[in-house]
Design a protein around this motif. Structure first.
Motif, PDB file in Angstrom:
ATOM      1  N   PHE A  84       0.826  -1.214   0.000  1.00 41.29           N
ATOM      2  CA  PHE A  84       0.000   0.000   0.000  1.00 41.29           C
ATOM      3  C   PHE A  84       0.859   1.262   0.000  1.00 41.29           C
ATOM      4  N   MET A  85       2.036   1.182   0.608  1.00 39.27           N
ATOM      5  CA  MET A  85       2.879   2.375   0.699  1.00 39.27           C
ATOM      6  C   MET A  85       3.665   2.618  -0.579  1.00 39.27           C
ATOM      7  N   LEU A  86       4.084   1.550  -1.256  1.00 40.81           N
ATOM      8  CA  LEU A  86       4.917   1.692  -2.452  1.00 40.81           C
ATOM      9  C   LEU A  86       4.127   1.239  -3.680  1.00 40.81           C
ATOM     10  N   SER A  87       4.087   2.103  -4.644  1.00 40.96           N
ATOM     11  CA  SER A  87       3.398   1.764  -5.902  1.00 40.96           C
ATOM     12  C   SER A  87       4.178   2.370  -7.056  1.00 40.96           C
ATOM     13  N   GLY A  88       4.145   1.749  -8.158  1.00 46.93           N
ATOM     14  CA  GLY A  88       4.884   2.242  -9.335  1.00 46.93           C
ATOM     15  C   GLY A  88       5.337   1.080 -10.188  1.00 46.93           C
ATOM     16  N   LEU A 144       8.266   0.587 -11.703  1.00 44.94           N
ATOM     17  CA  LEU A 144       9.643   0.137 -11.521  1.00 44.94           C
ATOM     18  C   LEU A 144       9.849  -0.499 -10.155  1.00 44.94           C
ATOM     19  N   GLY A 145      11.020  -1.108 -10.022  1.00 43.11           N
ATOM     20  CA  GLY A 145      11.338  -1.756  -8.761  1.00 43.11           C
ATOM     21  C   GLY A 145      11.420  -0.783  -7.607  1.00 43.11           C
ATOM     22  N   LYS A 146      11.077  -1.266  -6.438  1.00 45.56           N
ATOM     23  CA  LYS A 146      11.077  -0.425  -5.240  1.00 45.56           C
ATOM     24  C   LYS A 146      12.345  -0.686  -4.447  1.00 45.56           C
ATOM     25  N   VAL A 147      12.970   0.418  -4.055  1.00 51.19           N
ATOM     26  CA  VAL A 147      14.224   0.324  -3.296  1.00 51.19           C
ATOM     27  C   VAL A 147      13.920   0.600  -1.820  1.00 51.19           C
ATOM     28  N   LEU A 148      14.254  -0.388  -0.969  1.00 48.65           N
ATOM     29  CA  LEU A 148      14.043  -0.268   0.472  1.00 48.65           C
ATOM     30  C   LEU A 148      15.383  -0.308   1.178  1.00 48.65           C
ATOM     31  N   SER A 149      15.657   0.734   1.956  1.00 44.98           N
ATOM     32  CA  SER A 149      16.896   0.753   2.756  1.00 44.98           C
ATOM     33  C   SER A 149      16.538   0.386   4.198  1.00 44.98           C
ATOM     34  N   ILE A 150      17.264  -0.580   4.716  1.00 46.50           N
ATOM     35  CA  ILE A 150      17.016  -1.042   6.085  1.00 46.50           C
ATOM     36  C   ILE A 150      18.115  -0.462   6.976  1.00 46.50           C
ATOM     37  N   SER A 171      20.575   6.241   1.857  1.00 50.44           N
ATOM     38  CA  SER A 171      19.161   6.588   1.988  1.00 50.44           C
ATOM     39  C   SER A 171      18.689   7.505   0.882  1.00 50.44           C
ATOM     40  N   LEU A 172      19.639   8.251   0.251  1.00 50.49           N
ATOM     41  CA  LEU A 172      19.263   9.163  -0.823  1.00 50.49           C
ATOM     42  C   LEU A 172      18.841   8.413  -2.076  1.00 50.49           C
ATOM     43  N   LEU A 173      19.208   7.145  -2.174  1.00 55.17           N
ATOM     44  CA  LEU A 173      18.888   6.348  -3.360  1.00 55.17           C
ATOM     45  C   LEU A 173      17.642   5.492  -3.159  1.00 55.17           C
ATOM     46  N   SER A 174      17.007   5.592  -1.955  1.00 48.62           N
ATOM     47  CA  SER A 174      15.929   4.670  -1.601  1.00 48.62           C
ATOM     48  C   SER A 174      14.564   5.333  -1.723  1.00 48.62           C
ATOM     49  N   ASP A 175      13.564   4.476  -1.996  1.00 48.13           N
ATOM     50  CA  ASP A 175      12.184   4.954  -2.004  1.00 48.13           C
ATOM     51  C   ASP A 175      11.600   4.979  -0.579  1.00 48.13           C
ATOM     52  N   LEU A 176      12.079   4.118   0.272  1.00 47.17           N
ATOM     53  CA  LEU A 176      11.587   4.041   1.654  1.00 47.17           C
ATOM     54  C   LEU A 176      12.735   3.620   2.558  1.00 47.17           C
ATOM     55  N   ASN A 177      12.907   4.357   3.625  1.00 49.52           N
ATOM     56  CA  ASN A 177      13.955   4.055   4.603  1.00 49.52           C
ATOM     57  C   ASN A 177      13.300   3.506   5.881  1.00 49.52           C
ATOM     58  N   ILE A 178      13.557   2.241   6.127  1.00 49.72           N
ATOM     59  CA  ILE A 178      12.936   1.556   7.275  1.00 49.72           C
ATOM     60  C   ILE A 178      13.967   1.462   8.400  1.00 49.72           C
ATOM     61  N   LYS A 199      15.605  16.364   7.570  1.00 53.01           N
ATOM     62  CA  LYS A 199      15.567  15.801   6.219  1.00 53.01           C
ATOM     63  C   LYS A 199      16.922  15.257   5.759  1.00 53.01           C
ATOM     64  N   THR A 200      17.713  14.858   6.710  1.00 59.78           N
ATOM     65  CA  THR A 200      18.952  14.158   6.338  1.00 59.78           C
ATOM     66  C   THR A 200      18.630  12.764   5.811  1.00 59.78           C
ATOM     67  N   ILE A 201      17.543  12.196   6.315  1.00 62.93           N
ATOM     68  CA  ILE A 201      16.992  10.951   5.778  1.00 62.93           C
ATOM     69  C   ILE A 201      15.494  11.166   5.614  1.00 62.93           C
ATOM     70  N   GLU A 202      14.990  10.910   4.447  1.00 66.20           N
ATOM     71  CA  GLU A 202      13.579  11.155   4.178  1.00 66.20           C
ATOM     72  C   GLU A 202      12.846   9.836   3.966  1.00 66.20           C
ATOM     73  N   ASN A 203      11.493   9.959   3.922  1.00 70.38           N
ATOM     74  CA  ASN A 203      10.626   8.792   3.704  1.00 70.38           C
ATOM     75  C   ASN A 203      10.945   7.675   4.708  1.00 70.38           C
TER      76      ASN A 203
END
Length: 802
Positions: free
Chosen positions: A581-585, A587-593, A718-725, A748-752
């Protein structure tokens, strides 16, 4: 659209409320400690009940009217209207006086106190003593020392004592153990007594006992401090006497005896004048009785020897006149002697107990009677007050002043009465001389008979007068009644237990026992800075919580792959749904853990999140971007010689760094050899180009990063990610880490950013996540039913084939 930046640390203003659900949750988690300490509290309360002697309050009440209606000194004084009064406060002091209590203890004969051993406790066995102690006359036994008695046979016992005594400033050790015989004296330097059995059955008296010789003076002071006498109403006349004791029978006997001694003392004070008058009359009668017998015998002998039956008319007239005047003169002489003796007594004595009432000698002077009565009452008041007051007491000083004033008035009155009595006697003597002159004209025999008969009649009249006064005094003495009425006697069955009952103590022990761990848990929770409940997150951040991962029951990092029906797998499935629900699109989704500190489970989370996504027929790539402490290759048992670090510095190609794993649809890009400058390497454009190229090849790219609080590697990726968990571990991560993540979001040093709580144990993260634990049980039941159905179908198919 609102362009204002969101403050992720902002909280809604609300009144802090007591979270009862959280308290119940904390208690439920540690129930075994509550059970243990509750049982321990019960055990201690039970032991306290056994060890502690129960105490009781015993009381008695008496009525002491201010105005007495009983017969007293007034009964033998005519014309006096003053009635003695009881000062209620003085009566309280009399009851509590040393003399009153000491006399009560002497009457009770509490010379010894006996105790028996019940388990580990020595208890008073008042009125249940198995032995009597008879002290040897003229020997003073040492007081205050416990003398232990242990019967060995029907006739013998072992006696021992071990104590220290102080005498003449020196401390002496007393230690003795020996044997004694019942009924035979036991004697040494410190004791001399005979022990007698009350019970002849040896089995009944077997056991351990000890007794103590009491010092009555010390015991009096002890009970004087224990006794409490109070007035129920300042305007009333009721006195309540009470005492605290661990032996109701002993306390009741003491109170009743104290009141008995007090009443007897009041009666003695009330009848003191009558008894003194009676003693005086009896003394006078003893002397006059002999004189009357002598005079009667002389009169009878004279008449028989001279054959005279009666006097003539003139002789009778002379005799009657002489009888009258001599009677008056004797009465006056008796009164004069009384006045002179009383005046001398007032000068020579300070104790007024022996003053005889004027009416005893026929004195009806109202003024004298009033002064003597007042003097006696003042003396009685002073004597009563002296039991409890010191010499410098203001009331005592005032009574002494009144006594002196009454003494002076009485002295002046007596001098006047002495002068009047002397004048009367002289006048009576002149009248007697005239009558004697008339008697000389009578015949000689008649003169002698008149003289003898006159002496007899005079003695008889005085004797009759004294007999009458003795009868009146005896009636007054017999009619003396106490002006104190006992309302309630002290009774053991009415003794009120003091303190808490055993049941209440057991309840308190259980409550305090369970309350101790509860208080510790609450105190620990108050100062605990770890994340332990859902509210800890909700109250400290507005960053969305993506999901929560349950505690793994195995040590394997591939728990989802190995046990897809476990509760932890279900929690990853719930997380997967939230991500969709959070990620849609396209292309592939990038998740940073990420995690702020090591040990919070980010690598474990990355592996199992990638696994659950791959199990949904999605192509997933997991990248080991932690170039400082790489770990992912160990999870999949792969080599780390080629990897991300080699690719970014141009050594390896893409094909050389991507490896298939044991999980279908899941590939791994290892971190490679540890470089000297990880942050600089990750910041190269090649890193961004690599991620962009992967978007078209994979549905999900999961990047496992180094801790953000220690190095900047995660910030760069984190700048390359769609969601930072960010991973927070239950019971491990601290609340200040939430503040750090809030700063990342605000600055905003780390977003999303989204949060995930890892390693939640069943029934440990609050009621919201208890459902996972319950879900596991329901899930197992569901899957077991499914497997049973499959087995049944297979068996049915085999039977059909055969």
């Amino acid at each position: 659209m609102n362009d204002h930046p969101i403050n992720f640390t902002e909280k809604e203003t609300q009144v802090e409320e007591f979270d009862i659900k959280k308290i119940i949750y904390l208690i439920r988690r540690q129930w075994y400690w509550l059970a243990f300490f509750g049982f321990l509290g019960l055990l201690l309360a039970y032991g306290f009940n056994k060890i502690t002697k129960p105490r009781y309050q015993i009381s008695t009440s008496i009525l002491v009217p201010e105005k007495s209606d009983a017969l007293n000194m007034k009964s033998i004084f005519q014309g006096i209207v003053d009635v003695p009064k009881n000062n209620i406060y003085n009566q309280v002091e009399i009851i509590k006086s040393y003399y009153n209590i000491n006399q009560a203890l002497l009457n009770l004969n509490w010379r010894t106190s006996w105790y028996s051993k019940n388990l580990f406790i020595w208890r008073d066995i008042y009125k249940q003593e198995p032995f009597d102690v008879q002290e040897t006359p003229n020997f003073i036994n040492t007081t205050g020392i416990a003398v232990y008695i242990k019967p060995t046979t029907d006739n013998n016992y072992i006696i021992s004592y071990n104590a220290k005594i102080e005498k003449d400033g020196q401390i002496t050790d007393l230690k003795f153990e020996g044997s004694g015989t019942f009924g035979q004296p036991f004697a040494n330097k410190y004791f001399n007594f005979t022990l007698l059995k009350k019970i002849n059955n040896f089995e009944t008296i077997s056991g351990q006992y000890y007794f103590v010789f009491n010092d009555i003076n010390n015991l009096t002071r002890t009970y004087q401090n224990k006794l409490n006498a109070t007035i129920t109403d300042k305007k009333g006349d009721i006195i309540v006497c009470s005492i605290e004791s661990d032996q109701p029978y002993r306390g009741c006997d003491f109170l009743n005896e104290v009141i008995k001694v007090y009443i007897e003392g009041k009666m003695n004070f009330q009848s003191e004048a009558q008894r003194r008058s009676l003693d005086f009359i009896n003394t006078q009668l003893a002397g006059i009785s002999d004189s009357l017998n002598t005079a009667g015998a002389k009169f009878t002998n004279f008449r028989s020897q001279n054959n005279i039956i009666d006097l003539g008319a003139e002789g009778t007239l002379v005799m009657n006149s002489l009888k009258e005047i001599e009677s008056e003169r004797a009465q006056s002489k008796m009164q004069l002697d009384y006045f002179q003796n009383l005046l001398k007594y007032l000068k020579d004595n300070s104790d007024l107990k022996e003053i005889v009432s004027p009416s005893v000698v026929g004195i009806q002077d109202a003024s004298l009677n009033a002064l003597v009565l007042k003097l006696g009452e003042l003396y009685n008041r002073r004597q009563v007050l002296s039991f409890s007051a010191k010499e410098n007491n203001p009331t005592l000083i005032m009574i002494d002043k009144e006594l002196n004033q009454v003494r002076n008035q009485l002295n002046e009155n007596l001098r006047n009465l002495i002068d009047n009595a002397t004048a009367n006697i002289n006048s009576q003597k002149e009248r007697q001389d005239k009558i004697n002159f008339q008697m000389t004209k009578l015949p000689m025999k008649e003169q002698k008979m008149v003289s003898i008969q006159r002496q007899f009649n005079l003695t008889n009249d005085i004797y009759t007068f004294l007999l009458q006064k003795r009868a009146e005094t005896n009636i007054s003495l017999a009619s003396t009644m106490p002006d104190v009425q006992v309302i309630d006697t002290a009774r053991p069955d009415l003794a009120s237990p003091m303190g808490y009952s055993p049941r209440i103590l057991l309840s308190l022990g259980f409550i305090l026992g369970t309350g101790l761990p509860v208080a510790f848990l609450l105190l620990f929770n108050f100062f605990d800075d770890h994340i332990r409940t859902q509210q800890d997150l909700e109250k400290n951040t507005r960053i969305p919580i993506l999901g929560n991962i349950m505690h793994s029951q195995t040590k394997s990092d591939l728990v989802v792959h190995e046990n897809p029906k476990s509760n932890i797998a279900e929690s990853f499935r719930a997380l997967r749904t939230s991500l969709q629900f959070m990620l849609s699109g396209p292309l592939g989704k990038v998740l940073s853990i990420h995690s702020t500190n090591p040990g919070e489970g980010k690598s474990f989370f990355s592996v199992n999140l990638a696994t659950i996504l791959a199990m949904n027929n999605k192509k997933v790539l997991i990248i080991g971007a932690d170039l400082r402490k790489p770990r992912l290759h160990k999870v999949f048992n792969l080599s780390n010689e080629n990897g991300l670090s080699n690719y970014l510095i141009g050594i390896d190609s893409i094909d050389q760094i991507i490896f298939p794993t044991s999980v279908e649809n899941l590939s791994l890009l290892t971190s490679g050899p540890i470089p000297p400058n990880p942050a600089e390497i990750l910041g190269k454009p090649e890193m961004k180009n690599l991620i962009d190229s992967f978007r078209s090849q994979f549905d999900y790219i999961i990047i496992d990063n180094a801790p953000t609080a220690m190095v900047t590697d995660g910030h760069i990726v984190s700048l390359l990610s769609d969601l930072n968990i960010f991973i927070l571990r239950y019971g491990y991560s601290r609340k200040h880490e939430i503040e750090m993540i809030n700063q990342y979001a605000n600055q905003k040093t780390i977003e999303n950013i989204a949060l995930v709580v890892n390693d939640i144990k069943p029934n440990s993260f609050g009621n919201t996540y208890y459902k996972y634990y319950q879900y596991e049980a329901d899930q197992r039941s569901y899957y077991s039913e499914e497997e049973d159905e499959k087995k049944f179908l297979r068996k049915k198919k085999v039977k059909a084939t055969s």
